[in-house]
Design a protein around this motif. Structure first.
Motif, mmCIF file in Angstrom:
data_model
loop_
_atom_site.group_PDB
_atom_site.id
_atom_site.type_symbol
_atom_site.label_atom_id
_atom_site.label_comp_id
_atom_site.label_asym_id
_atom_site.label_seq_id
_atom_site.Cartn_x
_atom_site.Cartn_y
_atom_site.Cartn_z
ATOM 1 N N ASN A 144 4.189 -10.235 8.784
ATOM 2 C CA ASN A 144 5.377 -10.308 7.936
ATOM 3 C C ASN A 144 5.017 -10.197 6.460
ATOM 4 O O ASN A 144 5.628 -9.413 5.717
ATOM 5 N N THR A 145 4.026 -10.960 6.018
ATOM 6 C CA THR A 145 3.668 -10.944 4.594
ATOM 7 C C THR A 145 3.066 -9.607 4.187
ATOM 8 O O THR A 145 3.315 -9.114 3.080
ATOM 9 N N TRP A 146 2.276 -9.015 5.053
ATOM 10 C CA TRP A 146 1.732 -7.679 4.780
ATOM 11 C C TRP A 146 2.866 -6.678 4.578
ATOM 12 O O TRP A 146 2.866 -5.888 3.615
ATOM 13 N N THR A 147 3.843 -6.708 5.475
ATOM 14 C CA THR A 147 4.981 -5.801 5.368
ATOM 15 C C THR A 147 5.773 -6.060 4.097
ATOM 16 O O THR A 147 6.184 -5.122 3.396
ATOM 17 N N ARG A 148 5.970 -7.314 3.776
ATOM 18 C CA ARG A 148 6.672 -7.649 2.541
ATOM 19 C C ARG A 148 5.907 -7.158 1.316
ATOM 20 O O ARG A 148 6.514 -6.749 0.316
ATOM 21 N N ALA A 149 4.580 -7.190 1.377
ATOM 22 C CA ALA A 149 3.777 -6.700 0.249
ATOM 23 C C ALA A 149 3.995 -5.203 0.050
ATOM 24 O O ALA A 149 4.169 -4.739 -1.085
ATOM 25 N N VAL A 150 3.983 -4.445 1.141
ATOM 26 C CA VAL A 150 4.200 -2.998 1.034
ATOM 27 C C VAL A 150 5.593 -2.716 0.479
ATOM 28 O O VAL A 150 5.762 -1.899 -0.449
ATOM 29 N N LEU A 151 6.607 -3.396 1.022
ATOM 30 C CA LEU A 151 7.981 -3.155 0.578
ATOM 31 C C LEU A 151 8.182 -3.599 -0.871
ATOM 32 O O LEU A 151 8.852 -2.915 -1.651
ATOM 33 N N THR A 152 7.590 -4.736 -1.241
ATOM 34 C CA THR A 152 7.705 -5.207 -2.621
ATOM 35 C C THR A 152 7.053 -4.229 -3.589
ATOM 36 O O THR A 152 7.594 -3.940 -4.664
ATOM 37 N N SER A 153 5.905 -3.708 -3.207
ATOM 38 C CA SER A 153 5.226 -2.718 -4.048
ATOM 39 C C SER A 153 6.112 -1.491 -4.258
ATOM 40 O O SER A 153 6.195 -0.949 -5.369
ATOM 41 N N LEU A 154 6.779 -1.067 -3.211
ATOM 42 C CA LEU A 154 7.668 0.095 -3.317
ATOM 43 C C LEU A 154 8.879 -0.204 -4.202
ATOM 44 O O LEU A 154 9.308 0.631 -5.002
ATOM 45 N N ILE A 155 9.439 -1.395 -4.051
ATOM 46 C CA ILE A 155 10.653 -1.749 -4.787
ATOM 47 C C ILE A 155 10.372 -1.943 -6.268
ATOM 48 O O ILE A 155 11.159 -1.529 -7.131
ATOM 49 N N THR A 156 9.223 -2.549 -6.583
ATOM 50 C CA THR A 156 8.926 -2.912 -7.983
ATOM 51 C C THR A 156 8.027 -1.913 -8.695
ATOM 52 O O THR A 156 7.799 -2.040 -9.895
ATOM 53 N N GLY A 157 7.506 -0.951 -7.941
ATOM 54 C CA GLY A 157 6.588 0.002 -8.554
ATOM 55 C C GLY A 157 5.171 -0.514 -8.636
ATOM 56 O O GLY A 157 4.358 0.003 -9.421
ATOM 57 N N GLY A 158 4.853 -1.538 -7.826
ATOM 58 C CA GLY A 158 3.491 -2.078 -7.808
ATOM 59 C C GLY A 158 3.477 -3.593 -7.876
ATOM 60 O O GLY A 158 4.359 -4.199 -8.502
ATOM 61 N N LEU A 159 2.476 -4.200 -7.237
ATOM 62 C CA LEU A 159 2.372 -5.658 -7.244
ATOM 63 C C LEU A 159 1.854 -6.203 -8.566
ATOM 64 O O LEU A 159 1.984 -7.391 -8.848
ATOM 65 N N LYS A 160 1.249 -5.325 -9.363
ATOM 66 C CA LYS A 160 0.796 -5.684 -10.719
ATOM 67 C C LYS A 160 -0.171 -6.872 -10.718
ATOM 68 O O LYS A 160 -0.105 -7.755 -11.586
ATOM 69 N N GLY A 161 -1.035 -6.905 -9.720
ATOM 70 C CA GLY A 161 -2.098 -7.891 -9.722
ATOM 71 C C GLY A 161 -1.702 -9.305 -9.410
ATOM 72 O O GLY A 161 -2.453 -10.243 -9.680
ATOM 73 N N GLN A 162 -0.523 -9.513 -8.837
ATOM 74 C CA GLN A 162 -0.134 -10.869 -8.440
ATOM 75 C C GLN A 162 0.818 -10.787 -7.241
ATOM 76 O O GLN A 162 1.454 -9.775 -6.999
ATOM 77 N N LEU A 163 0.852 -11.889 -6.471
ATOM 78 C CA LEU A 163 1.545 -11.873 -5.182
ATOM 79 C C LEU A 163 2.848 -12.668 -5.159
ATOM 80 O O LEU A 163 3.622 -12.528 -4.214
ATOM 81 N N ASP A 164 3.085 -13.491 -6.154
ATOM 82 C CA ASP A 164 4.257 -14.357 -6.092
ATOM 83 C C ASP A 164 5.567 -13.591 -6.220
ATOM 84 O O ASP A 164 6.646 -14.144 -5.949
ATOM 85 N N SER A 165 5.494 -12.304 -6.610
ATOM 86 C CA SER A 165 6.717 -11.495 -6.635
ATOM 87 C C SER A 165 7.262 -11.258 -5.232
ATOM 88 O O SER A 165 8.433 -10.904 -5.076
ATOM 89 N N LEU A 166 6.435 -11.447 -4.196
ATOM 90 C CA LEU A 166 6.922 -11.251 -2.829
ATOM 91 C C LEU A 166 8.112 -12.161 -2.538
ATOM 92 O O LEU A 166 9.104 -11.730 -1.951
#
Length: 287
Positions: free
Chosen positions: A15-37
């Motif tokens: 679940n968290t892996w999938t959320r990371a991929v989707l969050t990266s797509l939505i925000t244009g990148g995780l920008k070096g931190q994970l709490d945006s998930l």
């Protein structure tokens, strides 16, 4: 009012892996931190959604009281967007304390992720710093409720088979994806999820999000910047992510306990091996 797409799974199923991929797509990148998930794809049991509808502090509310206000909380979540909101959940689809765990009138669909329960037993035990036999007993426990965060609501997770079975009944608004398939061919299977969610994403954008969300990168980001979703007792949220680790970590008796309790759905989703037939017969004969 918008609608909810659920990112649903039994714990430790990707679940968290999938959320990371989707969050990266939505925000244009995780920008070096994970709490945006948790900001982009929040957890359904977040207390901030439930608290306005309770007449007491959320940590004093019973599960029955939380169940009564769950539809109100879900509708409030859906109102946050004019279109669609992605929400994480580990709850099974059920009626509990007289209320649906997944409110149907604000549900647009769901991405359901499942994983070999033998590998879950290993990953879940390490994640919670818990004895493997205890973890297996919890995975096989019917009607199980997850421990509540102090300022959160509860999740009705059920057993592994109950959780998987509740989400994988034929339905054109639910896409079912195996964790192992995501590992084997991330572009193909994350691509199916993205298309199901009707996200306007190029192949290059998807490839970049998958690369940024690789386990190596996620572990590195967690080590450097931390991750609020990591339990206090866990050494790391992102551990190995491998498939088949159960062969190295579980005893025959432990394997037998898992496969005996989950035979039907393990067969349905391609997790059953011929060797399990002899193993379960031997276990049954031994009492």
């Amino acid at each position: 009012m918008g609608f909810i797409y659920w990112i649903a799974s039994y714990p430790k199923s990707g679940n968290t892996w999938t959320r990371a991929v989707l969050t990266s797509l939505i925000t244009g990148g995780l920008k070096g931190q994970l709490d945006s998930l948790s900001e982009i794809i929040p957890d359904e049991n977040s207390g901030s959604f439930y608290a306005p509808y309770l007449r007491k502090p959320i940590h004093e509310a019973s599960n029955a009281e939380l169940a009564q206000v769950r539809p109100l909380a879900h509708r409030a979540m859906a109102k946050q967007t004019p279109n669609f909101l992605l929400l994480k959940t580990h709850s099974m689809v059920a009626v509990h304390h007289g209320t649906a765990t997944i409110t149907p009138d604000v549900t647009a669909g769901a991405v359901y992720l499942l994983r070999n329960p033998l590998d879950i037993a290993v990953s879940y035990s390490d994640f919670r710093e818990r004895d493997v036999d205890k973890t297996i007993a919890l995975m096989n426990q019917s009607g199980r409720e997850l421990d509540r965060p102090r300022l959160g609501a509860y999740e009705m997770v059920g057993s592994w088979s109950e959780n998987v079975g509740s989400w994988t009944k034929p339905h054109d608004r639910i896409i079912v994806t195996r964790y192992e398939d995501l590992l084997d061919d991330p572009p193909q299977h994350f691509g199916k999820i993205v298309r199901f969610l009707k996200m306007d994403v190029t192949e290059a954008q998807l490839a970049a999000a998958i690369e940024e969300s690789s386990f190596e990168n996620l572990r590195a980001v967690e080590a450097r910047a931390g991750f609020a979703e990591r339990p206090p007792q866990a050494k790391a949220f992102f551990r190995s992510g491998r498939s088949g680790e159960w062969r190295e970590r579980l005893s025959e008796a432990q394997v037998a306990k898992v496969v005996s309790a989950n035979r039907e759905l393990m067969k349905r989703f391609g997790y059953w091996l011929d060797e399990f037939d002899d193993l379960t017969r031997s276990a049954a004969a031994a009492g």
